[in-house]
Structures are given as C-alpha cells and as structure tokens.
Scaffold this active site. Structure first.
Site, PDB file in Angstrom:
ATOM      1  N   ASP A   1      42.629  36.114  50.326  1.00 33.06           N
ATOM      2  CA  ASP A   1      43.149  36.789  49.139  1.00 33.06           C
ATOM      3  C   ASP A   1      44.573  37.254  49.414  1.00 33.06           C
ATOM      4  O   ASP A   1      44.816  37.999  50.368  1.00 33.06           O
ATOM      5  CB  ASP A   1      42.227  37.986  48.825  1.00 33.06           C
TER       6      ASP A   1
ATOM      7  N   ASP B   1      43.156  41.738  45.222  1.00 33.27           N
ATOM      8  CA  ASP B   1      42.146  42.000  44.179  1.00 33.27           C
ATOM      9  C   ASP B   1      40.727  41.683  44.665  1.00 33.27           C
ATOM     10  O   ASP B   1      39.768  41.732  43.903  1.00 33.27           O
ATOM     11  CB  ASP B   1      42.464  41.226  42.888  1.00 33.27           C
TER      12      ASP B   1
ATOM     13  N   ASP C   1      42.563  33.318  46.650  1.00 29.65           N
ATOM     14  CA  ASP C   1      43.429  32.667  45.667  1.00 29.65           C
ATOM     15  C   ASP C   1      44.255  31.567  46.305  1.00 29.65           C
ATOM     16  O   ASP C   1      44.208  31.350  47.522  1.00 29.65           O
ATOM     17  CB  ASP C   1      44.314  33.711  44.971  1.00 29.65           C
TER      18      ASP C   1
ATOM     19  N   ASP D   1      37.335  19.227  42.842  1.00 33.87           N
ATOM     20  CA  ASP D   1      36.021  19.201  42.222  1.00 33.87           C
ATOM     21  C   ASP D   1      36.218  18.881  40.741  1.00 33.87           C
ATOM     22  O   ASP D   1      37.096  19.461  40.098  1.00 33.87           O
ATOM     23  CB  ASP D   1      35.385  20.597  42.353  1.00 33.87           C
TER      24      ASP D   1
ATOM     25  N   ASP E   1      30.955  16.739  40.326  1.00 32.95           N
ATOM     26  CA  ASP E   1      29.871  17.716  40.356  1.00 32.95           C
ATOM     27  C   ASP E   1      28.704  17.299  39.450  1.00 32.95           C
ATOM     28  O   ASP E   1      28.918  16.951  38.286  1.00 32.95           O
ATOM     29  CB  ASP E   1      30.426  19.066  39.861  1.00 32.95           C
TER      30      ASP E   1
ATOM     31  N   GLU F   1      28.375  14.249  43.773  1.00 35.40           N
ATOM     32  CA  GLU F   1      27.380  15.124  44.366  1.00 35.40           C
ATOM     33  C   GLU F   1      26.012  14.479  44.123  1.00 35.40           C
ATOM     34  O   GLU F   1      25.694  14.101  43.001  1.00 35.40           O
ATOM     35  CB  GLU F   1      27.421  16.493  43.683  1.00 35.40           C
TER      36      GLU F   1
ATOM     37  N   HIS G   1      28.834  24.949  49.825  1.00 34.43           N
ATOM     38  CA  HIS G   1      28.783  26.239  49.119  1.00 34.43           C
ATOM     39  C   HIS G   1      27.439  26.487  48.433  1.00 34.43           C
ATOM     40  O   HIS G   1      27.237  27.563  47.875  1.00 34.43           O
ATOM     41  CB  HIS G   1      29.913  26.278  48.096  1.00 34.43           C
ATOM     42  N   ASP G   2      26.571  25.489  48.412  1.00 36.36           N
ATOM     43  CA  ASP G   2      25.245  25.670  47.802  1.00 36.36           C
ATOM     44  C   ASP G   2      24.160  25.890  48.842  1.00 36.36           C
ATOM     45  O   ASP G   2      22.965  25.894  48.506  1.00 36.36           O
ATOM     46  CB  ASP G   2      24.871  24.438  46.957  1.00 36.36           C
TER      47      ASP G   2
HETATM   48  C1  NOJ Z   1      26.611  21.794  41.828  1.00 32.84           C
HETATM   49  C2  NOJ Z   1      27.557  22.743  42.454  1.00 32.84           C
HETATM   50  O1  NOJ Z   1      27.739  22.383  43.798  1.00 32.84           O
HETATM   51  C3  NOJ Z   1      26.981  24.114  42.272  1.00 32.84           C
HETATM   52  O2  NOJ Z   1      27.676  25.080  42.995  1.00 32.84           O
HETATM   53  C4  NOJ Z   1      26.973  24.426  40.807  1.00 32.84           C
HETATM   54  O3  NOJ Z   1      26.340  25.663  40.599  1.00 32.84           O
HETATM   55  C5  NOJ Z   1      26.241  23.357  40.006  1.00 32.84           C
HETATM   56  N1  NOJ Z   1      26.578  22.035  40.427  1.00 32.84           N
HETATM   57  C6  NOJ Z   1      26.584  23.462  38.564  1.00 32.84           C
HETATM   58  O4  NOJ Z   1      27.899  23.036  38.361  1.00 32.84           O
END
Ligand code: NOJ
Length: 580
Positions: free
Chosen positions: A57, A61, A65, A134, A236, A290, A356-357
């Site tokens: 950051d 905030d 960024d 993305d 995505d 993805e 990130h998931d």
């Molecule tokens: C897959 C993404 O990797 C995830 O983070 C997102 O929540 C869903 N698609 C919806 O876009």
C-alpha cells in the site's frame, strides 16, 4: 551419509531471461532428437501472482495499490521470475475483491489511476517482466452500466447481455450459486418482474455469451488492454461462460455438481475460437483459462495448438487434494503423474499449489510448525520448480507465509467465507465446526498482507490493513530473509535460476520412481541427453527413497538442507535435486 552441495555457481540470483511472445517472437526450437520440444516463452516462464490488494500500500489507506507494486518491482525482478499475473484491477465495487467489474477500461479507485497502470506496465517491461491480466467475463458487476440498463426494462438493448427469466414463466430450474447465501443462482428483480442468473454472488450477474454484441464488447475490451502492450490474459471462470439458455432441470441430486453440469457447455469452444481469431492471434499475448473442464479431453481441447483456442491448461485436481484431515502422498503423486502423462506429447499445463482462492501452500501441503516450516516450504517450491508445466507461484510463498490463524468470523472479509457462514447460521449448521474448517481453508488465509518486514503491519501499510496481518510477520518477513543466504526466499531465487539454466526441468520427460513409497516423491526429468533426479521427502521423519539410483555418483545441484543425504535416506522434508 551426508554431503555438501557442490555447485554454488548454479545459484546465481538474478534472471536475465526476457520472455518473448507466444504468437510471434518465439524461443528458438531445440536442436535435434525425439526430445525436440516446441519451445515457447510461456512454457519457460515462471509466473509470479500478485494479489494487488495485499501486496503493498503506497498511500496508507490499508489497501494495496499499483504505486505500491511499482515500488516493489525491483524485488519482483530480483526473484528471477519472468511474468506477473495480476488479479483484477478494474473499476469495481469490490463485492468479490475486483472479480465484480463495473468498468472494464478503468482502474479501481482503491488501486490508483490509468497513469499508474501505464507506469506499472512500463516499469515491468523495462525490467524484462511480462504482465498477465485477469479477464473476468463470465460475469460483470451488477453496478456495470450494462447491467443497470439491462435490469431497467425488458426492452432495453442491453437486456440480452445477461440471462433473464420472466417470472410469469414460473421459477426457473434450480441453478447453484457458489457465493449466494442461499446458494440459489436465480435472483428475483422486481423492476422487470424477472430472475437473473448469477453463478457467483448476487452482485455478479452472468453475462450472456450467446449474444454476439456482448462478445464483440468483450473482444474490444481485450483489444484495449492488448493495445496497451500487456502480455497475456487469464480468463476467470471462463469454462462456465457457455450456457444452455433453455435452462433445463438437471437430474435430481446433480444440481450442485458444478463442474460436470455447469462447465464446458456446448458453444464454449466456439467462443474461444472466435476470441482467438478476433484478439489472441493478433497480439503477442499468452492465454490461460481458470479450470480445465470436466476431464482430460476437455483440458486438451482447450489448449491443443491445432485448435487455436488457448495456450495452457490450469487444472485444479492437484491443488484440491489437501484436506483439513491431511492428504495422502500416494494420491498426490498419482494425480500429478496422471496429468503429466496426459500432456506428455501435446498441450501444456500450469503447475501450482496455491493462488488467491486457496489457503497457504505450506499450511495445506507442507508443515507450518516451527520445526518444519522452513524445510517444507522449500520442498514444495522444489516440487513446483522441477515439474513439467509452467509454474504459477503465489506472492508470499517465496517467504513461506502461512495461514492467517483467524478465530472469529469478523476477521474474515471474503464474500465466499462470510456468506457461507450466514448460510450455515440460517440452516442450523455447527458454527464452531465451520470456523475450524475455514481456519484451514478460507481464501483469506492466502490473502493477508505481504510480510515485508517487522514494522507496523509488516511494512505493508501505514494504515489499518483491509485484512489483518499475520502475527508471525515478526519472524517470517522479506527483510530478514534477504539477509540470510539460506532463507526460504533465497532458496526460491536459487531454484528459479536452476530451472532457467536447465531447460530439462521445463521440457524433460517425467518418470515417477518408487511409486508406492508413501513418504517420498521421486522422479527423473530427461531431455536432450540431460537427466535430473528429484527426491522429495514429504514426511516429518527420515525416509528412504528406493530409486535404484546411487546418488553418491550423482552431482547434487540443490538441496534444502546444508548437507544433503546421498545414500537414499532423506531427512525430514528434504528436497534434493541431482544431475545424473
Ligand atoms: C475465480 C476467481 O479466482 C475467484 O477469486 C472469484 O471469486 C471467482 N472466479 C468469481 O470471479
């Protein structure tokens, strides 16, 4: 018996590989032999994933960024990686941290401005780094102008940009929503007395790819970014973009079978072929979707070069293996070996253990206890960097960042986690059990602020971070690891360099050894007269590798121990790579 690492010269820290494009300026084909590979920059690249909200950051905030990322470009370059995949940075109300786009040609206010983006891209290219963006086009935000128009009247020119079901037809057949509190993907909208479809949250209505006008809008958006000079797109959730718009009922009991019934519906390949013709083939960009469909055939079809769709598959079977109760290495080996064999002759894979998931790699696949955190982090990195396929490596894993350790629901910000909590509450679920489960699996585990140093908020922000910083930043952080040549961070740099110096690790034939060993993952990679042996002890005890190879006679290239074993008995979480 133990032996010292012999080849420090291989461990040069910085990468000089400047990667070229997949469509035009390709890496030279290899010389001769049956090993001849179709060389491409995106096969040889190591991709580093940056979650912009959590990386750095610059304005206090509490939200990462673009200027923050710019300030860390030298760090990223120093890792030796070739490309950065940036999670969405477009205009968004942030229901799902940018995966709900309200302005595809603008930058999210929290992240900065288009000038910042241009400076970021320039700074990356000056350093020989590629940028993969993305592209979120299975759905948009409900705050996108298209949706505002679409929901305003049944006769709006934007009505068919989305999927609507007029209420006088009754309730449409059930569709499962991944993020909705009720898991119902149809949301009633009184303005036009109709339901709209949303596979993710209510604020992420699905776009209607059957509509050629919508498709043209998307291609124009892609051209806008490609014209700026970006180097790739990650699509995505795209495997869900095609739908049978008669919305038939699914067989009883299969309504939640998201992959089998929602992915790869007829039409998807046509959309990809059209996208390739209209956009991808015209630019120096790589493409990865993805997910990889329902089966190997789907995965192949998506990336078979002769079909002109996408470049590489990104399959989840491997990363899905880890469960709160643990996982079996035999299963892990079987899955990764199977995927490799299916792509051995044709097509190309991504290799990853986190994004990130997912929760943090070391907490899911390794051992984040103080005794083994370091060795097991390095072991997992060794695995990723020595497999065939393009490594996708998630920010912070190069430090061995661990799960967040949150204990109350208020600590979590993720919509999937919070809405599932509400769902559990509403349906009488066991909330304590749920909290225990998400301590292992919530996506927020992998989204905590990057741990730069020991200062306030780990040096991520001078303001209150949007997501709590992991308390262990006082011990696990980049500043401390920079100073230690044996750190997880410096090990990452070394092994990235090893991969660069040895295309055998990129293209080489993979052969699993000692298949039934429950603790050790052993394999060779062979290419153009070079042969490497990888030994990985995935257990917290010493374990014997029965590979039939005498490592005394082999050249040790890298090990996560100061002294690697040479008689086949590996130390806990030992990872050693030999040239044979
Ligand atoms: C897959 C993404 O990797 C995830 O983070 C997102 O929540 C869903 N698609 C919806 O876009």
């Amino acid at each position: 018996m133990l032996r010292k690492i012999v080849s420090p010269a291989l461990f040069l820290l910085l990468s000089a590989l400047v990667i070229a494009s997949c469509n035009s300026s390709e890496t030279k084909p290899t010389a001769t032999g049956s090993d001849t590979a179709d060389r491409k920059w995106w096969k040889e690249a190591v991709v580093y994933q940056v979650y912009p909200r959590s990386f750095k950051d610059s304005d206090g905030d509490g939200i990462g960024d673009l200027k923050g990322i710019i300030s860390k470009l030298d760090y990223i370059k120093s890792l030796g990686v070739d490309a950065v995949w940036l999670n969405p940075i477009y205009g968004s109300p942030n229901d799902d941290n940018g995966y709900d786009v309200s302005d595809y040609r603008g930058i999210m206010k929290d992240f900065g401005t288009m000038e910042d983006f241009d400076a970021l891209l320039k700074g990356m290219h000056e350093r020989g780094l590629k940028l993969v963006m993305d592209l979120v086009v299975n759905h948009s935000s409900d705050e996108h102008e298209w949706f505002k128009q679409s929901r305003s009247s049944r006769t709006s020119p934007y009505r068919h940009y989305y999927h609507w079901w007029d209420a006088e037809r009754g309730k449409p057949a059930f569709r499962y929503s991944l993020f909705d509190v009720n898991h119902d993907a149809w949301k009633y909208d009184s303005a036009t007395n109709a339901y709209y479809l949303h596979y993710f949250s209510r604020k992420q209505p699905d776009l209607n790819w059957e509509n050629p006008k919508l498709r043209q809008e998307i291609y124009d958006i892609m051209k806008f970014w490609a014209d700026k000079g970006i180097d790739g797109f990650r699509l995505d959730a795209f495997q869900f973009a095609a739908k049978d718009t008669t919305f038939p009922a699914f067989p009883k009991g299969f309504e939640k079978d998201f992959i089998q019934y929602y992915a790869m519906v007829d039409g998807l390949h046509d959309y990809l072929k059209e996208m390739n013709k209209e956009v991808l083939s015209k630019y120096d960009v790589m493409s990865v979707a993805e997910g990889a469909g329902r089966n190997f055939q789907d995965a192949h079809d998506l990336v078979d070069a002769d079909r002109n769709e996408l470049n590489m598959a990104y399959a989840f079977e491997g990363v899905d293996i880890a469960k709160p109760e643990g996982y079996s290495l035999l299963h892990f080996k079987e899955v990764f070996s199977r995927w490799d064999s299916v792509f051995a002759e044709k097509g190309w894979l991504s290799v990853f253990l986190a994004n990130h998931d997912q929760a943090r790699m070391v907490s899911r696949f390794g051992n984040d206890s103080p005794a083994f955190w370091e060795a097991s982090s390095k072991l997992l990195t060794t695995f990723i960097m020595t497999m065939r396929g393009t490594p996708y490596y998630y920010y912070g894993d190069e430090l061995g960042m661990t799960n967040a350790g949150f204990s109350t629901i208020e600590d979590y910000q993720d919509i999937a986690t919070r809405n599932e909590y509400e769902h559990q509450k509403a349906t009488g679920g066991d909330l304590n059990k749920f909290l225990e489960r998400i301590r292992f699996s919530s996506r927020d585990n992998g989204r905590t602020p990057m741990q730069w140093d020991t200062t306030l908020n780990a040096g991520f922000s001078t303001g209150k971070p949007w997501l709590r910083t992991n308390a262990n930043h006082t011990t696990i952080n980049a500043a401390a690891q920079e100073k230690d040549p044996a750190s997880v961070l410096n090990y990452f740099r070394k092994i990235v360099q090893l991969r660069k110096d040895n295309p055998v690790l990129v293209y080489g034939k993979y052969t699993l050894l000692d298949k039934n060993n429950p603790d050790v993952y052993a394999y060779t990679r062979v290419w153009e007269g070079k042969k490497m042996l990888v030994l990985l002890n995935f257990s917290s005890k010493a374990a014997k590798a029965n590979t039939g190879v005498d490592t005394n006679k082999a050249k040790l290239l890298i090990s996560n121990y100061q002294t690697a074993s040479v008689d086949g008995t590996l130390q806990p979480y030992e990872a050693s790579v030999y040239e044979l």
